[in-house]
Each structure stands twice: as C-alpha cells, then as structure tokens.
Motif scaffolding. Structure first.
Motif, PDB file in Angstrom:
ATOM      1  N   GLU A   2       0.832  -1.202   0.000  1.00 35.88           N
ATOM      2  CA  GLU A   2       0.000   0.000   0.000  1.00 35.88           C
ATOM      3  C   GLU A   2       0.873   1.261   0.000  1.00 35.88           C
ATOM      4  OE1 GLU A   2      -0.048  -2.370   2.366  1.00 35.88           O
ATOM      5  OE2 GLU A   2      -2.090  -2.789   3.075  1.00 35.88           O
ATOM      6  N   THR A   3       0.370   2.306  -0.669  1.00 38.44           N
ATOM      7  CA  THR A   3       1.112   3.562  -0.771  1.00 38.44           C
ATOM      8  C   THR A   3       1.467   4.118   0.596  1.00 38.44           C
ATOM      9  OG1 THR A   3       0.043   4.090  -2.866  1.00 38.44           O
ATOM     10  CG2 THR A   3       1.036   5.922  -1.658  1.00 38.44           C
ATOM     11  N   TRP A   4       0.551   4.031   1.542  1.00 38.21           N
ATOM     12  CA  TRP A   4       0.831   4.634   2.854  1.00 38.21           C
ATOM     13  C   TRP A   4       1.986   3.932   3.554  1.00 38.21           C
ATOM     14  CZ3 TRP A   4       0.512   1.965   7.447  1.00 38.21           C
ATOM     15  CH2 TRP A   4      -0.238   0.774   7.451  1.00 38.21           C
ATOM     16  N   ARG A   5       2.127   2.634   3.342  1.00 38.24           N
ATOM     17  CA  ARG A   5       3.261   1.930   3.957  1.00 38.24           C
ATOM     18  C   ARG A   5       4.578   2.371   3.306  1.00 38.24           C
ATOM     19  NH1 ARG A   5       1.741  -2.092   7.488  1.00 38.24           N
ATOM     20  NH2 ARG A   5      -0.356  -2.950   7.230  1.00 38.24           N
ATOM     21  N   LEU A   6       4.561   2.553   2.006  1.00 35.97           N
ATOM     22  CA  LEU A   6       5.751   3.005   1.302  1.00 35.97           C
ATOM     23  C   LEU A   6       6.126   4.426   1.706  1.00 35.97           C
ATOM     24  CD1 LEU A   6       4.920   1.643  -2.261  1.00 35.97           C
ATOM     25  CD2 LEU A   6       6.558   0.676  -0.634  1.00 35.97           C
ATOM     26  N   ILE A   8       6.021   5.791   4.720  1.00 37.46           N
ATOM     27  CA  ILE A   8       6.448   5.974   6.112  1.00 37.46           C
ATOM     28  C   ILE A   8       7.866   6.540   6.190  1.00 37.46           C
ATOM     29  CG2 ILE A   8       7.001   4.769   8.260  1.00 37.46           C
ATOM     30  CD1 ILE A   8       4.607   2.893   7.655  1.00 37.46           C
ATOM     31  N   ASP A   9       8.810   5.924   5.487  1.00 41.41           N
ATOM     32  CA  ASP A   9      10.187   6.418   5.523  1.00 41.41           C
ATOM     33  C   ASP A   9      10.293   7.796   4.886  1.00 41.41           C
ATOM     34  OD1 ASP A   9      11.047   4.117   6.792  1.00 41.41           O
ATOM     35  OD2 ASP A   9      11.841   3.182   4.974  1.00 41.41           O
ATOM     36  N   ALA A  10       9.493   8.049   3.837  1.00 42.89           N
ATOM     37  CA  ALA A  10       9.523   9.351   3.163  1.00 42.89           C
ATOM     38  C   ALA A  10       9.031  10.464   4.080  1.00 42.89           C
ATOM     39  CB  ALA A  10       8.672   9.303   1.890  1.00 42.89           C
ATOM     40  N   VAL A  11       8.055  10.157   4.909  1.00 43.95           N
ATOM     41  CA  VAL A  11       7.561  11.138   5.877  1.00 43.95           C
ATOM     42  C   VAL A  11       8.659  11.498   6.871  1.00 43.95           C
ATOM     43  CG1 VAL A  11       5.937  11.495   7.775  1.00 43.95           C
ATOM     44  CG2 VAL A  11       5.140  10.487   5.636  1.00 43.95           C
ATOM     45  N   ASP A  12       9.365  10.492   7.363  1.00 43.80           N
ATOM     46  CA  ASP A  12      10.466  10.739   8.293  1.00 43.80           C
ATOM     47  C   ASP A  12      11.533  11.629   7.641  1.00 43.80           C
ATOM     48  OD1 ASP A  12       9.209   9.075  10.087  1.00 43.80           O
ATOM     49  OD2 ASP A  12      10.566   7.383   9.791  1.00 43.80           O
ATOM     50  N   TRP A 156      10.390  18.842  -4.296  1.00 47.89           N
ATOM     51  CA  TRP A 156       9.606  17.731  -3.771  1.00 47.89           C
ATOM     52  C   TRP A 156      10.122  16.400  -4.314  1.00 47.89           C
ATOM     53  CZ3 TRP A 156       4.321  20.428  -4.918  1.00 47.89           C
ATOM     54  CH2 TRP A 156       3.931  21.192  -3.803  1.00 47.89           C
ATOM     55  N   PRO A 157      10.211  15.382  -3.466  1.00 56.13           N
ATOM     56  CA  PRO A 157      10.612  14.054  -3.955  1.00 56.13           C
ATOM     57  C   PRO A 157       9.612  13.535  -4.987  1.00 56.13           C
ATOM     58  CG  PRO A 157      10.684  14.162  -1.553  1.00 56.13           C
ATOM     59  CD  PRO A 157       9.981  15.397  -2.017  1.00 56.13           C
ATOM     60  N   GLU A 158      10.116  12.863  -5.995  1.00 57.64           N
ATOM     61  CA  GLU A 158       9.245  12.380  -7.068  1.00 57.64           C
ATOM     62  C   GLU A 158       8.135  11.448  -6.570  1.00 57.64           C
ATOM     63  OE1 GLU A 158       7.596  12.285 -10.734  1.00 57.64           O
ATOM     64  OE2 GLU A 158       9.211  13.602 -10.042  1.00 57.64           O
ATOM     65  N   PRO A 159       8.402  10.533  -5.614  1.00 59.77           N
ATOM     66  CA  PRO A 159       7.299   9.691  -5.128  1.00 59.77           C
ATOM     67  C   PRO A 159       6.166  10.507  -4.509  1.00 59.77           C
ATOM     68  CG  PRO A 159       9.393   8.719  -4.524  1.00 59.77           C
ATOM     69  CD  PRO A 159       9.697  10.093  -5.045  1.00 59.77           C
ATOM     70  N   TYR A 160       6.517  11.598  -3.821  1.00 58.72           N
ATOM     71  CA  TYR A 160       5.469  12.446  -3.268  1.00 58.72           C
ATOM     72  C   TYR A 160       4.660  13.091  -4.376  1.00 58.72           C
ATOM     73  CZ  TYR A 160       3.011  16.339  -1.201  1.00 58.72           C
ATOM     74  OH  TYR A 160       2.020  17.239  -0.844  1.00 58.72           O
ATOM     75  N   VAL A 161       5.322  13.606  -5.389  1.00 56.89           N
ATOM     76  CA  VAL A 161       4.612  14.259  -6.493  1.00 56.89           C
ATOM     77  C   VAL A 161       3.663  13.273  -7.162  1.00 56.89           C
ATOM     78  CG1 VAL A 161       4.869  15.341  -8.762  1.00 56.89           C
ATOM     79  CG2 VAL A 161       6.423  15.959  -6.901  1.00 56.89           C
TER      80      VAL A 161
END
Length: 249
Positions: A2-6, A8-12, A156-161
């Motif tokens: 799931e996207t939200w699990r992926l 987690i580290d990006a949020v940190d 902005w990191p590409e995964p966030y975009v």
C-alpha cells in the motif's frame, strides 16, 4: 504494498529536511513572513510540530479505541501555535524532530488490526487510521515550502509528487460542482503521466496542462502556476483550497 506503507520512511525524511532548514534560519528570518498569510516562519515551524502531535492523537485513538480528537479545540490549536512561534531556531528544529520521532514510533508500533480503525479529521470527516500517514506526508512537504526559505515544488521528492498529484486530481473531480472555484468547466491534464480530471468540462471547454510537478505546485497553492498552460490563453485560474476531503471516505 500500500502507498501509505511506502510513505512511512519518506515522511520521516521530509520532516528531517524541514528541521534542518529551520535550524539554519537566523532570528531575523524566523520572524519574517512565511508563505502563509499572517504567519511567520516560526509559526509554520511550530505548526509542523503540533501537527505531528495531533496526528499522533488519531493513531492513539485507533490503537485504544477511545476517541481522541485531533486537536482539543480550534482555539487551543491557534493558541499553541502562537505560544511557540517566537522560539529560536534550535528549539523550533528540536521540537519538529522530537514530535516527528514520536509520530514515527506510533506509526511503527501500531498493531496491524488498528490501521483500518475509523478516526476523524479536525474538520469532522472520517478516514481510516492509515490515511493519517498520507496526511502527514502532505504536511511536511507543503509546509516546508511554506517556510519560504529556499525549498519549493521543484524540490519535492518524485514519489510524493506522483502520489499527491493522483490524489489531488481524484479529490478535485469528486468535489461538488459548486466547489470547483476558478477551475469550474476545466479539464486538467498532466503532460508527463496523462492523468486528468474533468471539472464540469465539455468538448471545446477550457483546459489546463503541465507536468505533474507543475500542476501539483499550482493546485496546492504552492506556486503561481509556473509551467501550467491554459487554453484558451489567459491567466491561470485560482484553484479551490487544498488539500480537499479525500474521495472515497
């Protein structure tokens, strides 16, 4: 996964980038205006920390089954931000780091059976606990830009975009027609991914296009529409307030 699990580290990582930038601000810069009307950079930094606390509350609600509001009250939220805005760079950065770490620990220790528990945003709309992680992703990336201290949509990191644009287009399209604001009647298209949203658009109607990054900067209110092309020619319209209530919840 799931996207939200992926995420987690990006949020940190996003919270740490923001804390590093805050730590490097001078006293004059901290008291200077942010990109948010009426707020200094000190206000934005304090909000980042208090937001982590508030989302921790929602995960604790999911963990225990006992209702804990995101904020006790709007008045309390405002008072806490005002109370913390005048602190120095080291104290502000430490607050962002400490509260981000507390939120991260809550995320990483939440039992699997709690992630689908219903909680509610401050505005009252419900969502499953896992969406709290994605809400925090918005907060750390958007408010880092709001510091107006050298970090913008281009950073902005590409995964966030990728995630945020997809979510934003879906949420926009799910809005009642009366809430489209200046985008009423438009088709919005990302030229790099092909994703689009029709906001009451009909054949021959106005269109706005650009890269996913340019569109997200504009639709989130974090850019003036640089890189966005509108047809017919004219000023780039003003989007409705962002983020929107997520579609599907």
């Amino acid at each position: 996964m799931e996207t939200w699990r992926l995420a987690i580290d990006a949020v940190d990582a996003g919270a740490e980038r923001a804390a590093e930038r805050i730590a490097g601000l001078t006293e004059h810069e901290l008291r200077g205006p942010s990109a948010l009307p009426g707020w200094t950079r000190g206000h934005v930094a304090t909000h980042l920390a208090r937001n982590a606390d508030s989302l921790w509350n929602l995960l604790e609600w999911a963990r225990t089954g006992t209702k804990i509001p995101q904020y006790p009250s709007m008045e309390g939220r405002v008072a806490d931000i005002e109370a913390g805005a005048g602190r120095g760079a080291d104290e502000l950065a430490e607050d962002v780091r400490k509260t981000a770490g507390r939120f991260a620990e809550q995320v990483r220790t939440l039992p699997d059976d709690a992630w689908n528990a219903p909680v509610a945003a401050m505005a009252g709309w419900p969502h499953p606990a896992w969406y709290t992680v994605l809400r925090r992703w918005h907060e750390v990336e958007a408010h880092h830009v709001d510091l107006a201290a050298g970090y913008g949509p281009a950073d902005w990191p590409e995964p966030y975009v990728r995630w945020a644009l997809t979510a934003t287009l879906a949420d926009l399209a799910a809005l009642p027609a009366g809430r489209y604001g200046g985008l009423a009647g438009y088709r919005i298209t990302a030229t790099d991914s092909g994703e689009s949203a029709d906001l009451g658009w009909t054949a021959g109607g106005p269109e706005a296009s650009g890269s996913g990054r340019a569109l997200l900067g504009w639709l989130s209110g974090r850019s003036d529409g640089a890189g966005v092309t509108v047809r017919p020619d004219g000023p780039v319209p003003v989007p409705p307030p962002w983020p929107h209530r997520p579609s599907g919840f």
